[in-house]
Design a protein around this motif. Structure first.
Motif, short mmCIF file in Angstrom:
data_model
loop_
_atom_site.label_atom_id
_atom_site.label_comp_id
_atom_site.label_asym_id
_atom_site.label_seq_id
_atom_site.Cartn_x
_atom_site.Cartn_y
_atom_site.Cartn_z
N LEU A 1 0.82 -1.20 0.00
CA LEU A 1 0.00 0.00 0.00
C LEU A 1 0.86 1.26 0.00
CD1 LEU A 1 -2.90 -1.01 2.43
CD2 LEU A 1 -2.82 -1.12 -0.08
N ALA A 2 1.99 1.23 0.73
CA ALA A 2 2.90 2.37 0.71
C ALA A 2 3.48 2.58 -0.68
CB ALA A 2 4.02 2.16 1.73
N THR A 3 3.77 1.49 -1.39
CA THR A 3 4.28 1.62 -2.76
C THR A 3 3.23 2.23 -3.68
OG1 THR A 3 5.63 -0.37 -2.40
CG2 THR A 3 5.32 0.36 -4.66
N PHE B 1 1.41 7.02 -6.91
CA PHE B 1 0.43 8.03 -7.29
C PHE B 1 0.84 9.43 -6.86
CE2 PHE B 1 -2.63 4.38 -7.44
CZ PHE B 1 -3.02 4.56 -8.76
N VAL B 2 1.41 9.56 -5.66
CA VAL B 2 1.72 10.88 -5.13
C VAL B 2 3.07 11.39 -5.61
CG1 VAL B 2 2.08 12.23 -3.02
CG2 VAL B 2 0.26 10.52 -3.11
N LEU B 3 4.13 10.60 -5.35
CA LEU B 3 5.47 11.09 -5.68
C LEU B 3 5.78 11.05 -7.16
CD1 LEU B 3 7.67 9.73 -2.73
CD2 LEU B 3 6.64 11.98 -3.03
N TRP B 4 5.32 10.01 -7.87
CA TRP B 4 5.55 9.96 -9.32
C TRP B 4 4.46 10.73 -10.07
CZ3 TRP B 4 5.90 4.91 -12.78
CH2 TRP B 4 6.53 5.24 -13.99
N GLY B 5 3.21 10.46 -9.72
CA GLY B 5 2.12 11.06 -10.48
C GLY B 5 1.93 12.54 -10.24
N VAL B 6 2.23 13.02 -9.03
CA VAL B 6 1.97 14.42 -8.69
C VAL B 6 3.26 15.23 -8.58
CG1 VAL B 6 0.96 15.99 -6.99
CG2 VAL B 6 -0.18 13.81 -7.51
N CYS B 7 4.24 14.72 -7.84
CA CYS B 7 5.40 15.53 -7.45
C CYS B 7 6.58 15.46 -8.40
CB CYS B 7 5.88 15.11 -6.05
SG CYS B 7 4.62 15.33 -4.77
N SER B 8 6.61 14.53 -9.34
CA SER B 8 7.79 14.36 -10.19
C SER B 8 7.77 15.32 -11.37
CB SER B 8 7.87 12.90 -10.69
OG SER B 8 8.16 12.03 -9.63
N THR B 9 7.84 16.59 -11.04
CA THR B 9 7.92 17.63 -12.08
C THR B 9 9.31 18.25 -12.17
OG1 THR B 9 7.17 19.31 -10.49
CG2 THR B 9 5.48 18.19 -11.81
N PHE C 1 10.82 10.08 -5.49
CA PHE C 1 10.06 8.90 -5.90
C PHE C 1 10.97 7.69 -6.07
CE2 PHE C 1 9.00 6.25 -9.61
CZ PHE C 1 7.93 5.56 -9.07
N SER C 2 12.11 7.87 -6.70
CA SER C 2 13.03 6.75 -6.95
C SER C 2 13.47 6.11 -5.63
CB SER C 2 14.26 7.24 -7.74
OG SER C 2 13.88 7.78 -8.97
N MET C 3 13.81 6.94 -4.65
CA MET C 3 14.25 6.43 -3.36
C MET C 3 13.13 5.68 -2.64
SD MET C 3 16.48 6.03 -0.93
CE MET C 3 17.86 7.16 -1.23
N MET C 4 11.95 6.27 -2.56
CA MET C 4 10.86 5.66 -1.81
C MET C 4 10.30 4.45 -2.53
SD MET C 4 11.14 7.44 0.77
CE MET C 4 9.86 6.59 1.69
N SER D 1 1.94 18.44 -13.06
CA SER D 1 2.17 17.24 -12.24
C SER D 1 2.94 16.23 -13.07
CB SER D 1 0.84 16.64 -11.76
OG SER D 1 0.12 16.09 -12.86
N GLY D 2 3.33 15.14 -12.43
CA GLY D 2 4.02 14.09 -13.16
C GLY D 2 3.15 13.46 -14.23
#
Length: 490
Positions: free
Chosen positions: A345-347, A352-360, A368-371, A445-446
């Motif tokens: 669930l964390a993945t 969705f959040v770190l790749w889909g939203v924050c990876s700009t 995102f890569s680290m998490m 967004s991403g």
């Protein structure tokens, strides 16, 4: 496998004076105490969960893991070099065949697991010779590949033959782990599988420098020799803890089935087994997709090649840390389904959040890569914890289960390239060059990067991990129901 201190295992044929062994582990819950009053003709087995032999084995197996899986994972560095050389690109179908070398290599290693593990279990005496043969085949495949300029031969040598040699080298070493570690088996698995993360960090950097200095052919030749130089001195440390039986006639090695085939067949009726296999398969179909497309995604953000490659390095760093931590926690958790559920669930949320939203930008993509590496990469470290109910600490059953899990994971490894290529609409033959000319500096967004080409892929990856988590949740609920029902009956 619980072995009592008064159990004596005959090591030699009956026709000669027997040398007997006492197991120093009193039970599954002990760390290996010496038998003080053992008779003089009895030798004590090395302790489990500690001691020089156990840690030496784990260290050697760690390096095998790093090198065996490191070469396929680092093939993207070779890919750029091959596709930049007109000697290779001028050949027919070169742009579609060369990118298959890495996936073919890792896919074969994964998918031969259910076929090679029964042989390992049935003929344990041949494990150590198989490792030496496997190392020889790995050297021959890479050394031969360094002299060929034909693409089809390159695929056969660096892809297929290397994978077969790696399987002979890797699976026998993996089979010994359950003999050396019982209470610390989860941690040992975490250390072992963390080798893949270290290989993914060190090898691309090393290969990149060698390519710049010597070119692709000499680099492959150097690596073939380095693999032998590094692993050959370590192979004597990769050995079993339990004695192998011999045939009383002519002292020939005979099949020694330690474990029950009936026990493995009983898994077919176990909900726990099917929950684990389903979640593991779905995990494999999603896990390898970001690995393939992270550099391409970074290029779409107008980042340099060095920064794009850094995303993979950061991913492997997170994977290394996650595997160590999850292996440690799995030894201290009664129900590893909860650990797996939290990880999945964390993945999904991370995707969705770190790749889909924050990876700009670079910072968001590295986060995102680290998490993602930390949460998604720790999954194999949970396998021994998941298998506690099924294997009952039997080394043979543990290896059988690992073979099945590796095979189902390999299906995702093979399918991830065509699936993600279809989702993005980008050819996998040269993904780093597939998107060019993007001059946009700011993205909302991403999901918006590259005109939204990656949005479907992001949704696919996040949904797969959420689905795998739901499956584990169902398995956990079934366990709770059975536990409450047994309490009510008692």
């Amino acid at each position: 496998m619980s072995i009592q201190t008064d159990q004596i295992v005959e090591l030699t044929p009956r026709s000669v004076p027997a040398v007997s062994y006492h197991d120093s582990a009193e039970s599954e819950g002990t760390s290996g105490q010496a038998s003080v009053n053992a008779p003089s003709h009895v030798q004590q087995l090395p302790p489990v969960d500690g001691g020089f032999h156990a840690w030496a084995f784990l260290g050697a197996a760690f390096f095998i893991e790093a090198l065996v899986w490191g070469f396929p994972d680092a093939f993207g560095v070779f890919l750029d070099a091959y596709l930049a050389d007109p000697i290779y690109t001028s050949q027919h179908n070169a742009s579609s065949l060369i990118p298959l070398i890495g996936p073919i290599s890792s896919g074969i290693i994964y998918c031969v697991a259910p076929f090679i593990t029964p042989l390992i279990n049935r003929y344990p005496s041949y494990r150590r010779p198989a490792m030496y043969i496997g190392l020889l085949v790995c050297w021959a495949s890479l050394f031969g590949a360094s002299y060929t300029t034909k693409v089809t031969t390159l695929v056969a040598l660096q892809g297929v033959l290397y994978a077969l040699g790696s399987a002979l080298l890797y699976f026998p070493s993996l089979s010994y782990l359950a003999e050396w570690f019982i209470n610390l088996r989860g941690f040992a698995n975490g250390v072992l599988f963390a080798g893949t993360g270290v290989g993914g960090i060190v090898l691309p950097l090393t290969i990149s420098r060698l390519l710049s200095a010597y070119g692709v052919n000499v680099t492959v030749r150097i690596l073939s020799v380095a693999m032998v130089v590094l692993l050959l001195p370590l192979l004597p440390l990769v050995k079993g803890r339990l004695p192998v039986g011999y045939n009383a006639v002519n002292a020939e090695m005979r099949p020694v089935p330690r474990g029950s085939a009936a026990s493995a067949r009983s898994w077919m009726r176990s909900i726990h087994f099917w929950v684990l296999m389903a979640a593991n398969t779905i995990h494999g179909f999603a896990y390898f997709v970001p690995l393939l497309w992270l550099p391409t995604f970074a290029s779409s953000l107008n980042l340099s090649t060095t920064k794009s490659s850094a995303t993979i390095t950061v991913f492997h760093t997170g994977s290394f840390l996650g595997r160590l931590l999850m292996g440690y926690l799995s030894d201290r958790t009664a129900n590893c389904l909860l650990l797996g559920l939290g990880s999945l669930l964390a993945t999904s949320v991370t995707t969705f959040v770190l790749w889909g939203v924050c990876s700009t930008n670079l910072a968001g993509l590295l986060a995102f890569s680290m998490m993602f590496g930390f949460f998604a990469g720790n999954w194999p470290s949970l396998w021994s914890g998941f298998g506690k109910v099924l294997t009952i600490s039997d080394p043979t059953l543990s290896m059988t289960l690992f073979g099945m899990l590796l095979f189902s994971r390999g299906l995702g490894n093979i399918a991830s390239t065509p699936i993600s290529s279809a989702l993005t609409g980008i050819s996998s033959s040269s993904p780093s060059q597939a998107i060019s000319g993007s001059k946009s500096v700011h993205f909302g967004s991403g999901f918006d990067v590259a005109g939204g080409r990656f949005s479907t892929t992001i949704v696919y990856v996040g949904t797969c991990f959420a689905g795998a988590g739901i499956i584990l949740m169902c398995g956990w609920v079934v366990d709770l129901y059975r536990l409450s029902r047994s309490h009510n009956l008692s």
